[in-house]
Design a protein around this motif. Structure first.
Motif, short mmCIF file in Angstrom:
data_model
loop_
_atom_site.label_atom_id
_atom_site.label_comp_id
_atom_site.label_asym_id
_atom_site.label_seq_id
_atom_site.Cartn_x
_atom_site.Cartn_y
_atom_site.Cartn_z
N UNK A 1 0.88 -1.16 0.00
CA UNK A 1 0.00 0.00 0.00
C UNK A 1 0.92 1.22 0.00
N UNK A 2 0.67 2.16 -0.89
CA UNK A 2 1.55 3.32 -1.03
C UNK A 2 0.81 4.61 -0.74
N UNK A 3 1.49 5.56 -0.10
CA UNK A 3 0.85 6.85 0.18
C UNK A 3 0.75 7.66 -1.11
N UNK A 4 -0.06 8.70 -1.08
CA UNK A 4 -0.34 9.44 -2.32
C UNK A 4 0.93 10.12 -2.87
N UNK A 5 1.82 10.59 -2.00
CA UNK A 5 3.06 11.21 -2.50
C UNK A 5 3.88 10.22 -3.32
N UNK A 6 3.96 9.00 -2.78
CA UNK A 6 4.75 7.98 -3.47
C UNK A 6 4.09 7.59 -4.79
N UNK A 7 2.76 7.52 -4.80
CA UNK A 7 2.04 7.13 -6.02
C UNK A 7 2.23 8.21 -7.08
N UNK A 8 2.12 9.44 -6.63
CA UNK A 8 2.27 10.55 -7.58
C UNK A 8 3.68 10.54 -8.19
N UNK A 9 4.68 10.31 -7.35
CA UNK A 9 6.06 10.28 -7.86
C UNK A 9 6.22 9.16 -8.89
N UNK A 10 5.63 8.00 -8.59
CA UNK A 10 5.73 6.88 -9.53
C UNK A 10 4.99 7.20 -10.83
N UNK A 11 3.81 7.85 -10.67
CA UNK A 11 3.02 8.20 -11.87
C UNK A 11 3.78 9.17 -12.76
N UNK A 12 4.49 10.10 -12.13
CA UNK A 12 5.23 11.07 -12.94
C UNK A 12 6.26 10.38 -13.80
N UNK A 13 6.95 9.42 -13.21
CA UNK A 13 7.97 8.68 -13.99
C UNK A 13 7.32 7.94 -15.15
N UNK A 14 6.17 7.34 -14.88
CA UNK A 14 5.49 6.57 -15.90
C UNK A 14 4.90 7.48 -16.99
N UNK A 15 4.36 8.61 -16.54
CA UNK A 15 3.76 9.55 -17.50
C UNK A 15 4.80 10.05 -18.51
N UNK A 16 6.05 10.20 -18.03
CA UNK A 16 7.11 10.72 -18.89
C UNK A 16 7.41 9.79 -20.05
N UNK A 17 7.08 8.52 -19.91
CA UNK A 17 7.42 7.56 -20.98
C UNK A 17 6.15 6.96 -21.61
N UNK A 18 5.01 7.59 -21.40
CA UNK A 18 3.75 7.05 -21.90
C UNK A 18 3.08 8.10 -22.78
N UNK A 19 2.47 7.71 -23.89
CA UNK A 19 1.76 8.70 -24.71
C UNK A 19 0.69 9.43 -23.90
N UNK A 20 0.48 10.69 -24.19
CA UNK A 20 -0.46 11.51 -23.42
C UNK A 20 -1.86 10.86 -23.39
#
Ligand SMILES: NC(=O)C1=CN([C@@H]2O[C@H](COP(=O)(O)OP(=O)(O)OC[C@H]3O[C@@H](n4cnc5c(N)ncnc54)[C@H](O)[C@@H]3O)[C@@H](O)[C@H]2O)[C@@H](O)CC1
Ligand SMILES: [K+]
Length: 482
Positions: free
Chosen positions: A4-23
């Motif tokens: 289970x991950x806190x929202x800060x950690x999820x957001x950080x992970x999402x940012x990394x993923x968003x950078x390599x994923x089509x909009x």
């Protein structure tokens, strides 16, 4: 273990993923998952999908974006979709365009009441990961109007994502569809989430170590002591129980019997209820006092022990023995009253404290408050002990920060004597040499399962919870990898 991950950690992970994923790709995956679950719910609650009415509650962020895209997907299945926009000027642009293209209706919050009242299903996209504080008044007013089943996008709006705390009106979801990873709200306040479903959006690689964990049944099975051919009654550990009294023997019988049922090790009872305990549990070796109890590998102290001088002396004695101790009930009150009792303890031997909210306040001087995981973690550090904070979601924190949550199956554990049963289980696992954090977590898991099995949908006394321990352990051990 389930992370289970806190929202800060999820957001950080999402940012990394968003950078390599089509909009838009992540949102499409998320929203498609929402639409699939919405269709399932419609089929279940209405008996069909096409021709049903779904109302979307749409906030100003990406949570609203998910809801709008899900609405567009549902239009393709013939659903009559109405989006109620809380902030029309800030609604997710691409999501809104998609819904309009799919010929969904769009109304403002002021005009939203009829569609909310007539909906077969409401999709809550008011707020997700970025929720802060109680719902704003416009959102709160909408939420109070909902009577249809609700599918919450990511998490139920009005419930704090990181603590599960509710301060004002909040969505009570029938089902919650979350993305990438579970957030603390899902285990700390499962009652508001309903059934929880996780949609994979490819986040796993980016997440790292979780902030909280939940023991899976396979983890409990792997940890539970099962004797092998080389074992004898001593190798599984000897549990000592200092509990109950001649006048109040119940706690002694419950804690001791639970330790007997937990493992194949031996159990010694020390206290003035020895005769009553032996009558119920003939395999137990009973003595009148902890001073003549003999060697044990762990002590359980506290349930029904009293908070007078005798209890204090007993607790001091067990803390001095250099073996792991589970301090419960009266032992916690004694430690709160006489903190110097802990000086008797060998700092290298584990201590498990098992307070409910009131005992926690006595012990630490403050109620657990909204962030129960943080409160348990702070107390664990302060007392250099494993702290098991009881509740519908039980939090177990270790001094090194490891934190697990055990979610109860129903509320049948909230009955007199239930805590005594838990302390006996913990003591037996400590005697078997389990890591104290795992011992507390595994005991909480089996305790919850025993309550669920014993209750079978109706109230159940603690003695029946105790009697269901073998069935609970059997169910758990069925998961042991062979
Ligand atoms: N970032 C991503 O990659 C993904 C995000 N997703 C979705 O995006 C959500 C997070 O989106 P955002 O960060 O845009 O934020 P949210 O949509 O969670 O919330 C932001 C909006 O809510 C308002 N708000 C905050 N607290 C409020 C309160 N108490 N009462 C009323 N309104 C309040 C804020 O002013 C802001 O306008 C996730 O929960 C998930 O649903 C998904 O689409 C999956 C992909
Ligand atoms: K939501």
């Amino acid at each position: 273990m389930l992370g289970i991950w806190t929202t800060d950690r999820i957001r950080a992970a999402e940012e990394k993923l968003l950078a390599v994923t089509p909009e838009g790709a992540l949102m499409h995956k998320a929203a498609f998952g929402v639409a699939v679950h919405a269709a399932q719910m419609l089929a279940k609650h209405v008996g069909r999908v096409s021709g049903t009415r779904v109302t979307l509650l749409v906030g100003a962020g990406n949570n609203g974006g998910d809801a709008l895209w899900a609405g567009a997907f549902l239009r393709k299945r013939g659903v009559r979709v109405t989006a109620v926009l809380l902030k029309p000027e800030r609604a997710h642009e691409a999501g809104l365009a998609a819904l309009r293209r799919a010929r969904g209706r769009v109304v403002t919050a002021d005009d939203g009441w009829p569609s909310i009242e007539q909906a077969d299903l409401v999709i809550d996209g008011i707020v997700g990961l970025s929720a802060r504080g109680p719902l704003r008044s416009d959102a709160a007013a909408l939420v109070e109007h909902v009577s249809a089943p609700v599918l919450a996008v990511d998490l139920p709006s009005g419930v704090d994502p990181d603590t599960g705390a509710v301060d004002g009106p909040a969505v009570r979801a029938t089902r919650t569809v979350t993305f990438g990873a579970r957030k603390p709200v899902h285990v700390l306040n499962p009652g508001f989430c309903g059934q929880i479903h996780l949609v994979d959006i490819g986040l796993a690689e980016e997440l790292g170590e979780p902030d909280l964990v939940q023991l899976g049944v396979a983890d409990v099975a792997a940890a539970w002591p099962v004797p092998g051919p080389e074992d004898n009654k001593y190798t599984q550990g000897v549990t000592g129980i200092a509990a109950g009294s001649a006048t109040y023997p119940g706690a002694a019988v419950l804690a001791t019997g639970s330790a007997v049922l937990a493992t194949s090790g031996m159990v010694r009872y020390a206290g003035s209820a020895a005769d009553v305990v032996r009558a119920d549990w003939p395999e137990v070796i009973g003595t009148g006092s902890v001073t003549d109890a003999g060697r044990v590998q762990s002590w359980v102290a506290g349930p029904g022990m009293g908070t007078g001088n005798e209890g204090r002396a007993t607790l001091r004695h067990v803390l001095e023995q250099g073996v792991p101790v589970c301090a419960d009930a009266d032992a916690i009150t004694l430690i709160a009253k006489f903190p110097d009792l802990l000086d008797a303890r060998d700092p290298d031997t584990p201590l498990v404290l098992t307070p409910h909210a009131g005992e926690f306040e006595r012990l630490t001087g403050a109620a657990p408050g909204a962030d129960r995981a943080a409160a348990a973690r702070a107390a664990a550090r302060r007392f250099d002990a494993v702290v098991l904070l009881k509740g519908h979601s039980t939090v177990v924190a270790a001094p090194d920060g490891r934190t697990l949550v055990n979610v109860a199956n129903g509320s049948w554990l909230a009955t007199a004597g239930s805590g005594d049963v838990l302390s006996g289980l913990i003591g037996a696992l400590l005697a078997a040499g389990l890591d104290p954090w795992l011992a507390a977590g595994a005991a909480a898991h089996v305790h919850g399962l025993a309550a669920y099995l014993a209750a079978d949908g109706v109230p159940v006394p603690a003695s029946k919870i105790q009697a269901a321990i073998p069935a609970a352990i059997r169910a758990v051990l069925a998961y042991t990898p062979r």
